[in-house]
Write an enzyme that holds these catalytic residues in place. Structure first.
Site, mmCIF file in Angstrom:
data_model
loop_
_atom_site.group_PDB
_atom_site.id
_atom_site.type_symbol
_atom_site.label_atom_id
_atom_site.label_comp_id
_atom_site.label_asym_id
_atom_site.label_seq_id
_atom_site.Cartn_x
_atom_site.Cartn_y
_atom_site.Cartn_z
ATOM 1 N N CYS A 160 0.806 -1.210 0.036
ATOM 2 C CA CYS A 160 -0.097 0.082 0.049
ATOM 3 C C CYS A 160 0.860 1.430 -0.096
ATOM 4 O O CYS A 160 1.432 1.484 -0.927
ATOM 5 C CB CYS A 160 -1.022 -0.055 1.117
ATOM 6 S SG CYS A 160 -2.346 0.901 0.760
ATOM 7 N N HIS A 212 -3.758 -5.078 0.491
ATOM 8 C CA HIS A 212 -3.089 -5.543 1.460
ATOM 9 C C HIS A 212 -3.307 -7.305 1.493
ATOM 10 O O HIS A 212 -4.188 -7.907 2.257
ATOM 11 C CB HIS A 212 -3.845 -5.052 2.654
ATOM 12 C CG HIS A 212 -3.717 -3.499 2.781
ATOM 13 N ND1 HIS A 212 -2.716 -3.251 3.821
ATOM 14 C CD2 HIS A 212 -4.315 -2.575 2.219
ATOM 15 C CE1 HIS A 212 -2.926 -1.775 3.722
ATOM 16 N NE2 HIS A 212 -3.810 -1.441 2.780
ATOM 17 N N GLU A 256 -1.665 -9.185 3.428
ATOM 18 C CA GLU A 256 -1.524 -9.595 4.646
ATOM 19 C C GLU A 256 -3.051 -9.934 5.401
ATOM 20 O O GLU A 256 -3.088 -10.828 6.294
ATOM 21 C CB GLU A 256 -0.729 -8.678 5.740
ATOM 22 C CG GLU A 256 -1.631 -7.411 6.111
ATOM 23 C CD GLU A 256 -1.424 -6.308 5.036
ATOM 24 O OE1 GLU A 256 -1.100 -6.450 3.963
ATOM 25 O OE2 GLU A 256 -1.567 -5.157 5.320
HETATM 26 N N1 GLN Z 1 -2.147 6.685 2.678
HETATM 27 C C1 GLN Z 1 -2.180 5.784 1.501
HETATM 28 C C2 GLN Z 1 -3.393 6.122 0.705
HETATM 29 O O1 GLN Z 1 -4.362 6.352 1.491
HETATM 30 C C3 GLN Z 1 -1.729 4.301 1.829
HETATM 31 C C4 GLN Z 1 -2.927 3.535 2.625
HETATM 32 C C5 GLN Z 1 -2.319 2.419 3.228
HETATM 33 O O2 GLN Z 1 -1.146 2.135 3.055
HETATM 34 N N2 GLN Z 1 -3.295 1.664 3.786
HETATM 35 O O3 GLN Z 1 -3.605 5.523 -0.244
#
Ligand code: GLN
Length: 536
Positions: free
Chosen positions: A384, A510, A512
């Site tokens: 992310c 994600h 995970e």
């Molecule tokens: N802050 C980033 C976004 O909103 C990444 C979010 C995250 O890592 N879950 O796109």
């Protein structure tokens, strides 16, 4: 079986006793005997969901397929059971009140005074039974957050009392998890706090059917007898839960203590099939007998609190076992790394994972870490925000766009390689408004990730507002940063990789959240494998 059985797990004496792990372990044993089981968590706080909470408050925010932002215990439920959870598996006081107040505004209470009893308790009872009424489960385990006696958990306790009465003793039972402290000065385990918390539960009209006692030392037969007598439970229903070296040992420990048998007996489920834990135990065996060791740097800004990256740490355990490798995770605070100390900070590592996150703090350190991994052929895995940092790093240091940045960090940046998603631009409310939950992603044939997943289309879970800016896609690809996964409908870039690098993969989603004991996530498995290669 026709009726769904309900098991309630309450906590006494202290918080952090591991109700989630006990609930998940019991569920595992029941599942291993062939029952369809799910677990639900009721959280007594006023937030609608933990999505707006800082990880320091409550640990990681776990995301389900249907896009619910939930308590991290749901992660344990999925990792143990290998079945997906949903919004219905996590309910907060905020959500309960919001729904009752909405009904009041719609006039659904027909002029009645709206009260905690019966309106809030009815709403709670309904939420508890939604899963049971779906017909998908034989047994629903509901974990009540907090500790009995807390003001905020009273409506939940009252709802459990009513439900237990309505459903009858054969269809509902209460497991009370308590602490048996050891006083070293006296050299003794003490039962009094447990007696008191059972009494507190009793004052609310609930008799605990089973006691699970967290302890650092073995409970003697005499002590179990004493607990049974004073707490009004059968002796077989006093279950010891001694500290374990890994949470994955707890199902076997509960099996040995007979937690599943007492539970089934009390619920009049007379299944005599022995639990099939073959696969689980094979995993444990691999986990405990690694043939090699690797060290991976986890680069993030919430590293002081282990729970902030719970799912990532557990994914490494699953992937380590799959590779028969012990994965040591070294937490590295991104705020404290820079161009000067980077090689020292990352020394001895076999790979780095740049963590998800929000906001500006610590991002330059993350970018520096990506550069180091890219230039030194150190396996890199970005999740992310970690993937977004890799795009920024590549744009700055390979493409030469010195001002490349994310709109999140620098709203006025001249080179917005990471942009705010179009449908996020008019959003003003923070809660539940990110791009959430499961979305499809198509993989490019012949890419590294295609080989890893072994299929064309995958579903992965998301939680973000910003995205790879497709205006830069051609130049970045030409410069060697391949785009190997995109959303088939929107063209949103989900995966980047550097084909020449031994392992350089960044994902917008994600992974995970989907790694379980039964199904370790392929990206974690391949990353640990690459780290193992590196260690040689
Ligand atoms: N802050 C980033 C976004 O909103 C990444 C979010 C995250 O890592 N879950 O796109």
């Amino acid at each position: 079986m026709t009726t769904t059985k309900y098991i309630f797990v309450t906590g006494g004496v202290s918080s952090s006793l591991g109700k989630g792990i006990i609930a998940a372990s019991l569920a595992k044993l029941l599942q291993a005997r062939g029952y369809r089981v799910t677990i639900q968590k009721l959280d007594p706080y006023i937030n609608i969901d933990p999505g707006t909470l800082n990880p320091y408050e409550h640990g990681e925010c776990y995301v389900t397929d249907d896009g619910a932002e939930t308590d991290l215990d749901l992660g344990h439920y999925e990792r143990f059971l290998n079945t997906p959870t949903s919004q219905a598996n996590n309910v907060t006081t905020g959500r309960i009140y919001q729904s009752v107040i909405d009904k009041e505004r719609r006039g659904e209470f027909l002029g009645k005074t709206v009260q905690v009893v019966p309106h809030i308790t009815n709403e709670i009872k309904e939420r508890i039974q939604i899963l049971g009424k779906s017909g998908d489960y034989d047994i629903v385990i509901t974990e009540i957050g907090g500790t009995v006696g807390d003001i905020e958990s009273l409506p939940y306790i009252e709802s459990v009392r009513q439900l237990k009465w309505e459903l009858g003793d054969d269809n509902a039972l209460v497991i009370h998890l308590t602490l048996i402290p050891y006083l070293s000065a006296a050299g003794e385990l003490k039962t009094k706090p447990t007696q008191h918390s059972v009494k507190t539960l009793m004052e609310s009209g609930i008799r605990a059917d089973i006691l699970v006692c967290r302890t650092e030392h073995e409970l003697s037969e005499d002590l179990k007898k004493k607990l049974a007598l004073f707490c009004n439970v059968q002796k077989e229903a006093v279950i010891q839960s001694i500290d374990a070296s890994t949470i994955y040992d707890v199902p076997n420990m509960m099996l040995e203590e007979g937690l599943d048998v007492v539970t089934l007996h009390k619920l009049k489920l007379l299944n005599t099939v022995e639990p099939n834990l073959k696969h689980w135990n094979a995993f444990l065996k691999r986990h405990k007998n690694p043939k090699a060791e690797v060290t991976i740097g986890l680069i993030g800004k919430y590293v002081e609190l282990q729970d902030s990256y719970k799912s990532i740490l557990e994914s490494f355990i699953h992937a380590g076992a799959e590779n028969e490798v012990k994965v040591n995770v070294k937490s590295i605070h991104s705020e404290y790394i820079n161009a000067e100390n980077i090689s020292e900070e990352l020394q001895g590592l076999n790979g780095i994972l740049v963590a998800p996150g929000f906001g500006e703090r610590g991002i330059e350190g993350k970018i520096e870490a990506v550069r180091y991994a890219r230039e030194n052929n150190l396996p890199f895995f970005g999740i992310c925000l970690g993937m977004q940092m890799a795009v920024i790093e590549y744009s700055r240091n390979v493409l030469g766009l010195k001002n490349a940045n994310s709109i999140e960090m620098d709203p006025g940046t001249k080179e917005p390689v990471i942009n705010l998603m179009e449908d996020q631009k008019n959003i003003t409310e923070m809660g539940g408004t990110m791009r959430l939950g499961s979305w499809k992603c198509e993989l490019v044939k012949g890419s590294k990730v295609y080989g890893i997943y072994g299929k064309d289309t995958i579903d992965e879970r998301h939680r973000h507002r910003y995205e790879y800016n497709n205006d830069y896609r051609d130049v970045l690809e030409e410069a060697g940063l391949a785009t190997t996964g995109t959303n088939p409908e929107t063209g949103l870039v989900e995966i980047i990789e550097i084909p020449e690098h031994p392992y350089f993969v960044g994902v917008q989603y994600h992974p995970e959240y989907k790694s379980t004991v039964a199904n370790p996530h392929p990206l974690f498995v391949s990353f640990v494998k690459a780290a193992h290669e590196h260690s040689k």
